[in-house]
Design an enzyme around this catalytic site. Structure first.
Site, PDB file in Angstrom:
ATOM      1  N   ASP A 159      75.370  -7.150  51.774  1.00  0.00           N
ATOM      2  CA  ASP A 159      75.617  -6.866  50.363  1.00  0.00           C
ATOM      3  C   ASP A 159      76.894  -7.477  49.819  1.00  0.00           C
ATOM      4  OD1 ASP A 159      77.505  -5.225  51.635  1.00  0.00           O
ATOM      5  OD2 ASP A 159      77.499  -3.833  49.943  1.00  0.00           O
TER       6      ASP A 159
ATOM      7  N   ASP B 225      74.555  -6.126  58.124  1.00  0.00           N
ATOM      8  CA  ASP B 225      75.963  -5.825  57.896  1.00  0.00           C
ATOM      9  C   ASP B 225      76.121  -4.304  57.918  1.00  0.00           C
ATOM     10  OD1 ASP B 225      78.683  -6.234  57.057  1.00  0.00           O
ATOM     11  OD2 ASP B 225      78.053  -5.617  55.050  1.00  0.00           O
TER      12      ASP B 225
ATOM     13  N   ASP C 255      78.971 -11.934  53.336  1.00  0.00           N
ATOM     14  CA  ASP C 255      77.647 -12.118  53.938  1.00  0.00           C
ATOM     15  C   ASP C 255      76.930 -13.344  53.389  1.00  0.00           C
ATOM     16  OD1 ASP C 255      77.833  -9.661  55.406  1.00  0.00           O
ATOM     17  OD2 ASP C 255      77.343  -8.579  53.570  1.00  0.00           O
TER      18      ASP C 255
END
Length: 797
Positions: free
Chosen positions: A687, A488, A691
């Site tokens: 995080d 990410d 996600d």
């Protein structure tokens, strides 16, 4: 500007939009009536301290607590209860009722699904709810095993000490010592080990040999042989009398039960964490909503009572209760918990909002469009649950071969019994029984059971020292095989919060003038981009002036008076509204946007004064980490909810070739599935809540320790400092740990392969000695010791 102030969200920063109890165990106390625990079928009740069944009419030990009567098996249990009743009542409280139709599945074999709790017919593990709820209490099996373990551990230790040091206890006859060991070990084997015997019997009844078959057979053989040797020693030949009695192995049976219980406690504790991600997600949703009735009145109702089409008011600072469309009001909504986008999104009539996101300082009236299972949050919960169920936990080598191993041991024991009984010297059947017991004892799977957990325990501690937290053995074993890493952007590659990037001024202004005026206008705001501007001005020591006549235009910018000058700060649309020409810095603005920055223009008295750029900075450790990961052979893929332009800008700076921007939570999980379908072993590093589905779906989910609790709950690996470089260290630990586990399993199988023929009496065919059950137990202990010492070597590697 407060979170509902608009001007920053439209400047070069795109926003991704979202897409659409266990049953009470036997013997547990019930506290729902004034009479105390509910009686069992035979009229007895459960002692809340030790869990034993007590007849309330005959026991003299009673106590009152909060108007309820409690009954105990002994004065000791009563004293412990009186000293701390809350501890024992919490431990034995009745779990929340399971909704009718709740589906249960096996954590090791997801294909096993049934309505209601039960036992897996394949491996004997207790089934768990497919999707946990917030009301669910601790796994009752974990509570039960914990009680059995701690209450019988002293008995196991005492039995082992008596067996090892009994010969040095003067005045204690061998026969008396045997009866003492029998008395000490019997509660351990028959009460603490009872669940294991139930699974052992099921494995035999269903013809599905597994590790419970080995444990049950080994314990029953050691205990049963020892009981016969204690109560009827004359059945054994003189050669088996040592130190005045026939050798007994109560300590082996008791210690096996205690070690197995300990292993089950560790495993159940780890398994309970797999549902924490879903519980954290469920906890995000508000419990109530403020619904507007047709008569104009407002009422707070339970969220479950909100229907599609209802109008709901969302006050400043509240969570949005349901997915819907804004009817009235303007505000900024923080959607970072779902999208990963760090900047609040401007909302005005006609815009869509997502349930569980956080409203800013504006008030909104929304119309519910998706509720319950149709909401974005519910869909993410379902994605996480599906991913966790679809990934069967690692089948350890001991389990993979257990079917044939168990059959081989059983066949060897039976062959030994028949061979000696039919063809051996007199007393032939006694020799046959003893040698068969030796086979079962030496094949008892202590070393097999310790092989993997010992390596995992040592490796986990070593990894924690390196800033890497592994959730389970599967993650350690799988990480070394990863060939593709999806990362990410926000909070993983970048800091996850906006920071000042640059300022460009037009004459007659200088850079400090532009920054000072913009910061003065933004000084009272709580908006993240405003914080970045004000912090930079204060860092430079610039004096700020309080703005007058402050006004905000949702989605485009803010205006106000600073030192008597009309100031405006915002995007191109605001400048066009004020007829301010910003073409003088068009090329600089475009270059900054191409680098992923948000650009704001400043106008003073209707004249263009300059621009300010704010961006989410890349972590200082990220470039070196990405290079190290690439050098280790990993394919790096970026997937982010941010706009395509921002994602491409960050990717160019880090040398990442494959980029996916504007992806939703379901898209990330789909990307993981697509790469896995292509044959790749995929790790996902992120995080945010957005996600979570991809972290759960990946072969290994890697969460930043600086991220959300949901991300860390969904992942199998957590990087404490949020530094991707730790993944390189984690893979090295994975490699050495797997090698160590293989060595341990080799030790265990070597002892069994060598010990079983010796225990069966093969050496006697060539004039050698027979292996007594005592030596068989010693060999079993040596195999366990070799496994432990080999695992401890990991601390120095």
């Amino acid at each position: 500007m407060s979170p509902h102030d608009p001007h920053h969200s439209a400047h070069g920063h795109d926003h991704a939009t979202g897409t659409p109890s266990p049953v009470r165990k036997a013997g547990a106390c019930c506290h729902g009536n004034q009479a105390g625990p509910a009686p069992l079928a035979d009229g007895k009740v459960t002692d809340p301290v030790c869990g034993m069944q007590v007849d309330p009419l005959t026991t003299p030990h009673h106590a009152e607590h909060e108007g309820r009567s409690w009954h105990f098996c002994s004065a000791g249990c009563r004293s412990k209860f009186i000293a701390d009743p809350v501890r024992y009542l919490q431990a034995t409280s009745e779990p929340a009722p399971v909704p009718p139709g709740t589906e249960y599945t096996c954590p090791m074999h997801p294909q096993i699904v049934q309505i209601g709790p039960g036992i897996c017919p394949i491996c004997g593990m207790a089934l768990e709810p497919m999707q946990p709820s917030l009301d669910e209490q601790e796994n009752p099996e974990l509570t039960d095993f914990r009680r059995r373990f701690w209450w019988t551990l002293p008995l196991s230790v005492a039995t082992m000490v008596l067996a090892m040091a009994g010969n040095w206890l003067h005045g204690l006859s061998p026969a008396t010592r045997g009866y003492l060991e029998l008395a000490l070990s019997t509660p351990v084997v028959l009460w603490a080990g009872w669940p294991f015997f139930q699974r052992w019997w099921q494995s035999l009844r269903l013809r599905s040999p597994n590790m419970w078959t080995l444990i049950g057979t080994g314990v029953s053989a050691a205990y049963g042989y020892s009981v016969v040797a204690t109560l009827a020693p004359d059945l054994f030949p003189v050669s088996f009398h040592e130190h005045g009695r026939v050798g007994v192995y109560f300590e082996a049976a008791a210690v096996i039960v205690s070690l197995t219980l300990l292993g089950q406690l560790l495993e159940l504790k780890a398994r309970s964490r797999t549902s924490s991600a879903i519980k954290a997600l469920l906890g995000l949703a508000p419990k109530t909503a403020r619904r507007l009735r047709d008569d104009g009145q407002e009422e707070d109702v339970d969220l479950a009572h909100v229907q599609v089409g209802d109008r709901v008011r969302v006050r400043p600072g509240e969570q949005v209760p349901v997915d819907g469309r804004v009817l009235e009001g303007r505000s900024h909504v923080d959607e970072s918990m779902l999208t990963g986008e760090p900047i609040p999104v401007a909302k005005q009539p006609g815009e869509h909002v997502i349930g569980a996101t956080l409203n800013g300082t504006g008030s909104l009236i929304i119309q519910a469009e998706r509720v319950g299972a149709d909401s974005v949050l519910a869909q993410i919960v379902q994605l996480v649950a599906q991913a966790q169920r679809s990934r069967a936990p690692m089948q350890r080598l001991a389990d993979q071969v257990s079917f044939w191993f168990v059959l081989a041991v059983m066949v060897a024991a039976v062959a030994t019994l028949l061979g000696w009984g039919l063809f051996g010297p007199q007393p032939s059947w006694t020799y046959g029984v003893l040698n068969a017991v030796s086979v079962l004892i030496i094949a008892c799977p202590c070393a097999l059971g310790l092989a993997t957990p010992m390596s995992i325990m040592v490796a986990s501690g070593r990894a924690a020292q390196a800033g890497v937290l592994f959730r389970d053995a599967e993650a350690i074993e799988t990480l070394r095989r990863i060939d593709t890493l999806i990362v990410d952007k926000t909070g993983t590659l970048t800091e996850g919060r906006p920071a000042f990037r640059s300022v460009v001024a037009l004459q007659p202004h200088n850079e400090d003038d532009v920054l000072r005026l913009a910061a003065s206008l933004d000084a009272g705001s709580e908006h993240p981009l405003a914080h970045a501007i004000v912090n930079e001005a204060r860092t430079r020591g610039l004096p700020l002036t309080q703005a007058q006549d402050f006004d905000s235009d949702t989605g485009i910018g803010v205006r106000g008076m600073v030192n008597g000058h009309a100031m405006a700060l915002g995007n191109t649309a605001l400048m066009e509204t004020l007829h301010v020409d910003v073409s003088a810095l068009a090329s600089q603005a475009q270059a900054l946007r191409d680098e992923g920055a948000s650009v704001m223009y400043l106008a003073s008295d209707g004249q263009f004064a300059g621009l300010i750029a704010v961006a989410d900075p890349i972590k200082a450790s990220t470039p070196a980490a990405v290079q190290a990961l690439r050098d280790s052979g990993l394919r790096i893929v970026m997937a982010t909810g941010d706009g395509e332009r921002t994602a491409q800008a960050v990717a160019r700076r880090l040398g990442i070739d494959e980029v996916h921007g504007e992806v939703r939570p379901a898209d990330k999980a789909a990307l993981v599935a697509r790469l896995q379908a292509e044959g790749h072993r995929v790790a996902m590093a992120g995080d945010g809540i957005n996600d979570a589905p991809a972290l759960a779906a990946a072969d290994v989910g890697i969460a930043m320790g600086t991220g959300t609790d949901v991300a860390m709950s969904s992942a199998q690996v957590t990087l404490v400092k949020g530094d991707l470089t730790a993944i390189v260290r984690a893979r090295a630990i994975s490699e050495t740990t797997v090698r160590n586990m293989r060595q341990n399993l080799a030790f265990a199988f070597f002892y069994n392969a060598l010990g079983v023929p010796v225990a069966a009496g093969v050496l006697a065919l060539f004039g050698g000695p027979l292996l007594s059950p005592m030596l068989a137990a010693l060999a079993m202990s040596l195999s366990s010791a070799s496994v432990v010492f080999n695992a401890l070597r990991l601390r120095g590697e």
